[in-house]
Scaffold this motif. Structure first.
Motif, short mmCIF file in Angstrom:
data_model
loop_
_atom_site.label_atom_id
_atom_site.label_comp_id
_atom_site.label_asym_id
_atom_site.label_seq_id
_atom_site.Cartn_x
_atom_site.Cartn_y
_atom_site.Cartn_z
N ALA A 73 1.59 3.10 8.14
CA ALA A 73 0.48 3.80 8.81
C ALA A 73 0.96 4.77 9.88
O ALA A 73 1.97 4.55 10.54
CB ALA A 73 -0.47 2.79 9.42
N THR A 76 -6.17 -0.64 5.97
CA THR A 76 -5.59 -1.54 6.99
C THR A 76 -5.13 -0.80 8.24
O THR A 76 -5.37 -1.24 9.37
CB THR A 76 -4.40 -2.31 6.37
OG1 THR A 76 -4.89 -3.01 5.23
CG2 THR A 76 -3.77 -3.26 7.35
N CYS A 81 -2.67 6.79 6.31
CA CYS A 81 -1.56 7.65 5.90
C CYS A 81 -1.92 8.29 4.55
O CYS A 81 -2.96 7.97 3.98
CB CYS A 81 -0.26 6.84 5.81
SG CYS A 81 -0.07 5.89 4.29
N CYS A 93 -0.15 -2.24 9.00
CA CYS A 93 0.56 -1.60 7.89
C CYS A 93 1.78 -0.81 8.37
O CYS A 93 1.67 0.04 9.25
CB CYS A 93 -0.39 -0.67 7.13
SG CYS A 93 0.42 0.18 5.77
FE1 SF4 Z 1 -1.27 1.48 4.87
FE2 SF4 Z 1 -1.46 4.06 4.33
FE3 SF4 Z 1 -2.52 2.29 2.64
FE4 SF4 Z 1 -3.66 2.66 4.97
S1 SF4 Z 1 -3.47 4.22 3.33
S2 SF4 Z 1 -3.20 0.67 4.07
S3 SF4 Z 1 -1.92 3.07 6.28
S4 SF4 Z 1 -0.35 2.52 3.10
#
Ligand code: SF4
Length: 521
Positions: free
Chosen positions: A422, A414, A455, A419
Motif C-alpha cells: 500500500a 485493505t 495502490c 498491506c
Molecule cells: Fe494492498 Fe494495493 Fe490490494 Fe489495496 S490495492 S489491498 S494496497 S495490494
C-alpha cells in the motif's frame, strides 16, 4: 501454434525452466506442501524459524501473507526491502466459495477473530473474510477450528484457483433459473488443493452465478446465466478479465454451457492458463494477456480442440438488468421468507460484531448468512412477521439495511493499515469520506460507486467504479489518482469495443484517469 519472438515461459511451448524467482520457488516445492512445515516446524519455531521462500511465497497457498509493520509511510513502500516492511504477524484469508456461511461457521470465524486476530475481520470484495494479527504459532489450531465446520484457507491466496464468487442469493431468488451452488462445491472438491492446478502462472479468479449480480467481467473465467433458444437455461462463458495494471474486462467466447458441464469447461480454461500462460514476467502473467494476444476465436478453438476434444454450442449473451443489483434491504425469497442485505462500513466488521450477529440469528432461529462481492452481508430466511425486528436489531449493530447511497456503494481495499504494497490509507479514509458526503450532500437517489484502493493493484476494483481512487506517489508523496466513469455492464451502459458482433452486449467500461486530484501528504 505461433511462438512469441521471445520465450514467455509457456509450458505448452516447452519452456519448463523457471524464468524468475517466483517460478523457481514454485518449481522447488509445491506451495501446498508448506502446510506440513507449519504444523511440524513453524508453529514451534515461531516467525524467526520460517524459511524465507515459504514466508514470502508458499504460505500464500494457505491464505497467509505477512502484514505490514505499523508506522511505515507509503512513500517508502517501494524502496524498502520486504523484510523491512513486514511485521511478524499474518493476514489470514478464509475462503467462502459462493459467499455461503452457516450460523455455525459464522460463530467459528467470530471465535477465531476474538481469540487469535485481535477481533479483526474484514469482508473482502471477493466474498472472503480476512483476519489480521495472526501468529504462526496459532495457525494449526485455526485450521483445525475452521475445517471442523467445513471452512478452509487453502488456496485463498497464491498462484492458484482462488475463491469462486457466486450470487449471494443463489438458491433463494425467484429470478434465478438455475442454482449453480452444487457446481461451485464440485469444483472446490475436485480442483482446489489439487496439485494439477497448484502451480499456475499467477492467480486465477472465477465467478459462477446465474444472476449478473457479481462483477463477472473482472474474472479470469466467468459463467453467467443465459437461456439458449433450443436447449434452455445454461451459462454464457467469459474469459480474460482482470484489473490491476493493464486492466481488461473479460470477453465472451459466445458459447453456451449447460450446468453439469461447467466443471469440465472450467478445468479446460484453467488448463489453458496453466499450460499457455506467460511465466516470464509476473506483470504479464494473468490470463487476460493471453486472451488479448490470441483473441476469442483462437481461445475457443484451443479450448474445444485441445482441452475438451469436442465443440461447444454457440449461445446467446446474458440478459442484463437496468440497474446494478447489490441486494441491500429486504426482499422476498422463493419460499415466502425474506432476506435482508446490510452494509457494514467498507466491509469492516469485528469478531465481537460477528458474535453479536450470530446471537441475533440464534435468537430468531435463523441459520444462514451470505457475503457479497461488494463487502456486504445478507441474512436469509427471515419470516415476514419479524423482518422489521431483525432489521432494527442489525441496525443497532451498525449493520444498516437502509444505508445512504454513499455507504451502500463505497468499497475500500485493505490499504496501508496492513498491506505491504500500500501507498495510502484506505478504510478510515473511506469511512471519513462517507460521513462527509452524507453530511454535505445528504442521501441521493443515484447509483454512484466509489472504490478506494491503496495502490495500483486495484484489489477494490479502481477502474470499474463511477469514482475510483487509487494510491500512487505524486512527486514522491503518497496521494490518490482519480478515475472517473468506470462501471460494469449493468451500470456502465458501454458497448463491447473491437467487435462487430451484432449480439455484442454491454461489457462495462474502464474509468479514465485524472492525476493528482488529492494528496494525502
Ligand atoms: Fe494492498 Fe494495493 Fe490490494 Fe489495496 S490495492 S489491498 S494496497 S495490494
Amino acid at each position: 501454434m505461433t511462438t512469441r519472438a521471445k520465450g514467455q515461459g509457456q509450458w505448452a511451448l516447452g519452456y519448463r525452466e523457471p524464468l524468475n524467482p517466483n517460478e523457481r520457488m514454485k518449481k522447488d516445492d509445491d506451495g501446498l506442501n508448506v502446510r506440513a512445515r507449519v504444523e511440524n516446524v513453524y508453529q514451534y519455531t515461531g516467525f524467526a524459524g520460517i524459511d524465507p521462500s515459504d514466508l514470502r511465497g508458499r504460505l500464500r497457498w494457505w491464505g497467509l501473507y505477512t502484514q505490514r509493520k505499523p508506522g511505515i509511510d507509503g512513500g517508502r513502500t517501494a524502496v524498502l526491502e520486504p523484510h523491512e516492511l513486514e511485521d511478524e504477524y499474518f493476514m489470514l484469508r478464509v475462503r467462502i466459495d459462493g459467499g455461503q456461511l452457516s450460523l455455525e461457521q459464522l460463530r467459528v470465524i467470530a471465535d477465531i477473530s476474538v481469540k487469535y486476530a485481535r477481533s479483526s475481520a474484514d469482508l473482502t470484495d471477493r466474498q472472503n473474510i480476512q483476519l489480521h494479527w495472526i501468529r504462526i504459532e496459532d495457525v494449526p489450531a485455526i485450521w483445525k477450528a475452521l475445517e471442523a465446520v467445513g471452512l478452509s484457507t487453502q488456496e485463498a491466496c497464491g498462484d492458484v484457483p482462488r475463491v469462486i464468487v457466486g450470487s449471494p442469493v443463489a438458491g433463494i431468488s425467484a429470478e434465478e433459473l438455475i442454482d449453480p451452488t452444487d457446481v461451485i462445491r464440485e469444483i472446490e472438491r475436485r480442483f482446489v488443493g489439487n496439485p494439477e492446478f497448484s502451480n499456475l502462472p499467477r492467480k486465477f479468479k472465477s465467478s459462477i452465478s446465474w444472476l449478473p449480480d457479481v462483477p463477472y467481467e473482472v474474472n479470469d473465467v466467468a459463467f453467467v446465466g443465459s437461456v439458449h433458444p433450443d436447449h434452455g437455461p445454461g451459462f454464457d462463458l467469459w474469459v480474460g478479465g482482470g484489473l490491476a495494471v493493464n486492466p481488461m474486462l473479460a470477453k465472451r467466447l459466445g458459447v453456451w454451457v449447460p450446468l453439469n458441464e461447467i466443471p469440465e469447461v472450467w478445468a479446460g480454461v484453467i488448463g489453458i492458463f496453466r499450460d499457455y500462460g506467460y511465466r516470464r514476467l509476473r506483470t504479464k502473467a494473468r490470463l487476460k494477456f493471453l486472451v488479448n494476444d490470441w483473441g476469442v476465436e483462437k481461445f475457443r478453438d484451443v479450448l474445444e480442440n485441445e482441452y475438451l476434444k469436442r465443440k461447444l454450442s454457440d449461445g446467446p449473451p446474458p440478459v442484463l438488468p437496468e440497474r446494478p443489483i447489490d441486494h441491500i434491504g429486504a426482499a422476498p425469497q422463493l419460499d415466502g421468507n425474506f432476506y435482508l442485505g446490510v452494509a457494514p462500513v467498507v466491509g469492516r466488521i469485528s469478531g465481537e460484531k460477528l458474535h453479536a450477529l450470530a446471537d441475533i440469528l440464534e435468537k430468531h432461529d435463523l441459520h444462514r448468512v451470505r457475503t457479497t462481492a461488494y463487502q456486504k452481508l445478507l441474512v436469509l430466511d427471515i419470516p415476514p412477521a419479524i423482518v422489521d425486528t431483525v432489521a432494527a436489531e442489525l441496525d443497532q449493530l451498525g449493520l444498516s439495511s437502509k444505508p445512504s447511497t454513499w455507504r451502500r456503494a463505497t468499497m475500500a481495499c485493505t490499504g496501508i493499515e496492513y498491506c505491504k504494497l500500500a501507498i495510502v490509507e484506505t478504510k478510515a479514509t473511506a469511512a471519513t469520506l462517507i460521513t462527509e458526503l452524507e453530511s454535505r450532500l445528504g442521501d441521493v437517489d443515484a447509483d454512484i460507486s466509489i472504490n478506494i484502493n491503496g495502490c495500483p493493484n486495484a484489489c477494490a476494483r479502481t477502474q470499474v467504479a463511477d469514482i475510483g481512487l487509487k494510491g500512487i506517489l505524486l512527486g514522491g508523496r503518497p496521494g490518490f489518482q482519480l478515475h472517473l466513469g468506470g462501471g460494469l455492464a449493468v451500470s456502465a451502459g458501454a458497448w463491447a469495443e473491437d467487435t462487430d458482433d451484432p449480439e455484442a452486449v454491454p461489457v462495462g467500461s474502464l474509468g479514465r484517469k485524472l492525476r493528482g486530484l488529492k494528496s494525502t501528504a
